[in-house]
Design a protein around this motif. Structure first.
Motif, mmCIF file in Angstrom:
data_model
loop_
_atom_site.group_PDB
_atom_site.id
_atom_site.type_symbol
_atom_site.label_atom_id
_atom_site.label_comp_id
_atom_site.label_asym_id
_atom_site.label_seq_id
_atom_site.Cartn_x
_atom_site.Cartn_y
_atom_site.Cartn_z
ATOM 1 N N ILE A 26 0.860 -1.185 0.000
ATOM 2 C CA ILE A 26 0.000 0.000 0.000
ATOM 3 C C ILE A 26 0.895 1.233 0.000
ATOM 4 N N TYR A 27 0.694 2.105 -0.991
ATOM 5 C CA TYR A 27 1.492 3.310 -1.134
ATOM 6 C C TYR A 27 0.605 4.533 -0.918
ATOM 7 N N ALA A 28 1.076 5.458 -0.078
ATOM 8 C CA ALA A 28 0.375 6.719 0.154
ATOM 9 C C ALA A 28 1.336 7.858 -0.126
ATOM 10 N N PRO A 29 0.918 8.869 -0.904
ATOM 11 C CA PRO A 29 1.827 9.978 -1.215
ATOM 12 C C PRO A 29 2.159 10.806 0.020
ATOM 13 N N LYS A 30 3.405 11.226 0.114
ATOM 14 C CA LYS A 30 3.817 12.116 1.193
ATOM 15 C C LYS A 30 3.356 13.534 0.877
ATOM 16 N N PRO A 31 2.958 14.296 1.893
ATOM 17 C CA PRO A 31 2.540 15.682 1.637
ATOM 18 C C PRO A 31 3.718 16.523 1.169
ATOM 19 N N GLY A 32 3.428 17.507 0.336
ATOM 20 C CA GLY A 32 4.481 18.385 -0.161
ATOM 21 C C GLY A 32 4.084 18.993 -1.485
ATOM 22 N N LYS A 33 4.946 19.857 -1.989
ATOM 23 C CA LYS A 33 4.670 20.550 -3.249
ATOM 24 C C LYS A 33 5.736 20.203 -4.266
ATOM 25 N N GLY A 34 5.350 20.276 -5.520
ATOM 26 C CA GLY A 34 6.284 20.046 -6.595
ATOM 27 C C GLY A 34 6.555 18.574 -6.832
ATOM 28 N N ILE A 35 7.420 18.294 -7.776
ATOM 29 C CA ILE A 35 7.785 16.926 -8.133
ATOM 30 C C ILE A 35 9.094 16.569 -7.457
ATOM 31 N N PRO A 36 9.122 15.498 -6.640
ATOM 32 C CA PRO A 36 10.364 15.139 -5.947
ATOM 33 C C PRO A 36 11.425 14.653 -6.922
ATOM 34 N N ASN A 37 12.685 14.888 -6.548
ATOM 35 C CA ASN A 37 13.803 14.435 -7.382
ATOM 36 C C ASN A 37 13.883 12.921 -7.426
ATOM 37 N N ASP A 38 13.572 12.285 -6.304
ATOM 38 C CA ASP A 38 13.611 10.825 -6.228
ATOM 39 C C ASP A 38 12.185 10.308 -6.053
ATOM 40 N N PRO A 39 11.535 9.809 -7.118
ATOM 41 C CA PRO A 39 10.135 9.339 -7.012
ATOM 42 C C PRO A 39 9.939 8.239 -5.984
ATOM 43 N N THR A 40 10.974 7.464 -5.701
ATOM 44 C CA THR A 40 10.830 6.378 -4.734
ATOM 45 C C THR A 40 10.607 6.904 -3.322
ATOM 46 N N LYS A 41 10.985 8.177 -3.094
ATOM 47 C CA LYS A 41 10.821 8.769 -1.770
ATOM 48 C C LYS A 41 9.546 9.609 -1.682
ATOM 49 N N ALA A 42 8.726 9.555 -2.712
ATOM 50 C CA ALA A 42 7.493 10.344 -2.727
ATOM 51 C C ALA A 42 6.340 9.632 -2.033
ATOM 52 N N PHE A 43 6.516 8.373 -1.693
ATOM 53 C CA PHE A 43 5.437 7.584 -1.096
ATOM 54 C C PHE A 43 5.902 6.924 0.203
ATOM 55 N N ARG A 44 4.955 6.796 1.120
ATOM 56 C CA ARG A 44 5.160 5.915 2.277
ATOM 57 C C ARG A 44 4.544 4.573 1.932
ATOM 58 N N THR A 45 5.153 3.504 2.402
ATOM 59 C CA THR A 45 4.711 2.159 2.012
ATOM 60 C C THR A 45 4.476 1.294 3.232
ATOM 61 N N GLN A 46 3.440 0.467 3.133
ATOM 62 C CA GLN A 46 3.170 -0.544 4.153
ATOM 63 C C GLN A 46 2.895 -1.874 3.458
ATOM 64 N N LYS A 47 3.478 -2.932 3.982
ATOM 65 C CA LYS A 47 3.219 -4.284 3.494
ATOM 66 C C LYS A 47 2.151 -4.914 4.376
ATOM 67 N N THR A 48 1.111 -5.476 3.745
ATOM 68 C CA THR A 48 0.003 -6.054 4.507
ATOM 69 C C THR A 48 -0.401 -7.394 3.916
ATOM 70 N N VAL A 49 -1.212 -8.123 4.678
ATOM 71 C CA VAL A 49 -1.766 -9.386 4.200
ATOM 72 C C VAL A 49 -3.288 -9.286 4.223
ATOM 73 N N ASN A 50 -3.920 -9.758 3.165
ATOM 74 C CA ASN A 50 -5.379 -9.717 3.068
ATOM 75 C C ASN A 50 -5.984 -10.922 3.782
ATOM 76 N N ILE A 51 -6.832 -10.659 4.791
ATOM 77 C CA ILE A 51 -7.417 -11.769 5.562
ATOM 78 C C ILE A 51 -8.918 -11.939 5.294
ATOM 79 N N GLY A 52 -9.509 -11.062 4.457
ATOM 80 C CA GLY A 52 -10.947 -11.179 4.206
ATOM 81 C C GLY A 52 -11.371 -10.409 2.980
ATOM 82 N N ILE A 53 -12.532 -10.760 2.456
ATOM 83 C CA ILE A 53 -13.118 -10.081 1.294
ATOM 84 C C ILE A 53 -14.560 -9.718 1.641
ATOM 85 N N TYR A 54 -14.915 -8.444 1.420
ATOM 86 C CA TYR A 54 -16.284 -8.004 1.676
ATOM 87 C C TYR A 54 -17.003 -7.747 0.360
ATOM 88 N N SER A 55 -18.324 -7.752 0.404
ATOM 89 C CA SER A 55 -19.133 -7.474 -0.782
ATOM 90 C C SER A 55 -20.382 -6.712 -0.354
#
Length: 400
Positions: A168-197
């Motif tokens: 899961i990637y969420a953009p970091k707050p800020g203005k303009g285009i970052p020089n390093d795109p890999t540092k523009a997002f915070r990331t979390q690794k998760t596991v899916n345990i259910g599906i809703y409908s």
């Protein structure tokens, strides 16, 4: 009036002197019955369709939802939380953090929303009713529950181990285009345990997680939330609760109920219902003016009787009332018979599924008191106007 009513009943239930007159009268009466029945079927059908379209809101949307009046988040401190807990009309409430995120699972990606909820969420929303595979969230901050649509698009099932992780990637707050795109997002690794409908739209919209995971992902303070969802106590006054909430949050929030949360859908369904009612009413008007034709033909057929009544002392207004009552009686009886037939058909649809949307889903219907009242008065008013116009054809020249 009793005299006119008595003669009207005799004319209505006794055959005319001509078979053509009798056939015209039967056709006019059948038009009233069919018009009333059709209008009742349409109103009952749309009432059922509205319930079917909005059924997800009964177990997915809260009774009340609090939004910030400006910005994405607002502060929900301990004092406000204690005041909210002390409100007797509020049974439960849940703190929510919601944000748009980017998902990646194996080689597939999708943009959607993550909805972080606290441990009270399953008391506000019936999570057991929406989870179709797997389980709901536990206290583990690295677990998520995704919608059925998201699961299909990412080809992701319920994972039993932590080998296949959802990023899961969420953009970091800020203005303009970052020089390093890999540092523009915070990331979390998760596991899916259910599906809703819930429905097609919502199944593609949300990934549920704990509020702790989203708070970490977005780097928010402990007292920051994007929404608060509330479940009211039985019999609680919504207006009173809204007034108290505005006081607790110093009028710095926007509060919406379940109808307001689905305002666009409600407006669309109500508009469709109104348009359908007007269309069927127009058809009923055309059918009911057969009543006017039948009354005019009856006046011609009974011309000699009308002259006799006039000669023995009946006034023109009383003679007009005879045919006005005749048409009105035909309309009222036809409307009642049409309602009975419509009611029988709706009950049969509910019991036996005469009309199916899919092989396993009958067309939804709901019988309401409003439908009976609207149909009866619509048909009788139109029939009365048609009868009034027809009876007004009786004049002095006719009786001389």
């Amino acid at each position: 009036m009793n005299f006119s009513y008595y003669i009207a009943k005799r004319y209505l239930f006794s055959p005319g002197s001509s078979n053509a007159i009798n056939i015209i009268t039967i056709i006019a009466a059948a038009g009233v019955v069919i018009g009333a029945m059709a209008l009742f079927l349409v109103l009952s059908g749309f009432a059922g369709l509205k319930d079917f379209s909005l059924q997800f809101s009964t177990y997915f949307d809260p009774d009340l939802k609090i939004f910030p009046s400006s910005g994405k988040t607002f502060t929900f401190n301990e004092t406000q939380q204690k005041q909210l807990e002390d409100l007797e009309d509020v049974a439960h409430f849940s703190k929510i953090i919601e944000e748009r995120v980017f998902l990646e699972f194996r080689d597939k990606q999708k943009t959607t929303y993550i909805k972080g909820v606290d441990a009270n969420y399953n008391k506000v929303i019936q999570t057991d009713s929406i989870v179709v595979y797997g389980n709901w969230l536990t206290s583990n901050d690295f677990q998520v529950v995704v919608g059925n649509g998201i699961s299909r698009e990412l080809s992701m099932g319920v994972e039993q181990t932590y080998t296949n992780l959802l990023s899961i990637y969420a953009p970091k707050p800020g203005k303009g285009i970052p020089n390093d795109p890999t540092k523009a997002f915070r990331t979390q690794k998760t596991v899916n345990i259910g599906i809703y409908s819930v429905n097609e739209e919502l199944d593609k919209k949300y990934v549920f997680s704990t509020i702790g995971l989203v708070r970490t992902l977005l780097d928010l303070q402990e007292d920051e939330v994007t929404h608060i969802e509330l479940k009211l106590s039985p019999g609680a006054s919504e207006a009173f609760v809204v007034q108290k909430l505005e006081s607790i949050f110093d009028n710095q929030v926007v509060i919406k109920n379940r109808v307001q949360l689905n305002d666009t859908l409600y407006k669309m369904l109500n508009t469709e219902n109104l348009v359908s009612y007007l269309v069927i009413t127009l058809i009923a008007i055309i059918a009911l003016f057969n009543v006017a034709g039948a009354i005019i033909m009856m006046i011609i057929d009974k011309k000699s009787n009308v002259k006799t009544l006039y000669n023995v002392g009946a006034s023109l207004p009383n003679i007009r009332k005879i045919f006005l009552f005749q048409g009105s009686l035909m309309t009222v009886l036809g409307a009642l018979l049409g309602l009975v037939l419509g009611f029988v058909l709706i009950v049969m649809q509910q019991q036996f599924g005469l009309l199916m949307i899919t092989p396993s889903l009958p067309y939804p219907t709901r019988i309401t008191t409003v439908s009976f009242v609207v149909v009866f008065f619509t048909i009788t008013i139109i029939g009365f106007i048609a009868s009034l116009l027809a009876s007004s054809r009786i004049n002095q020249k006719l009786v001389e």
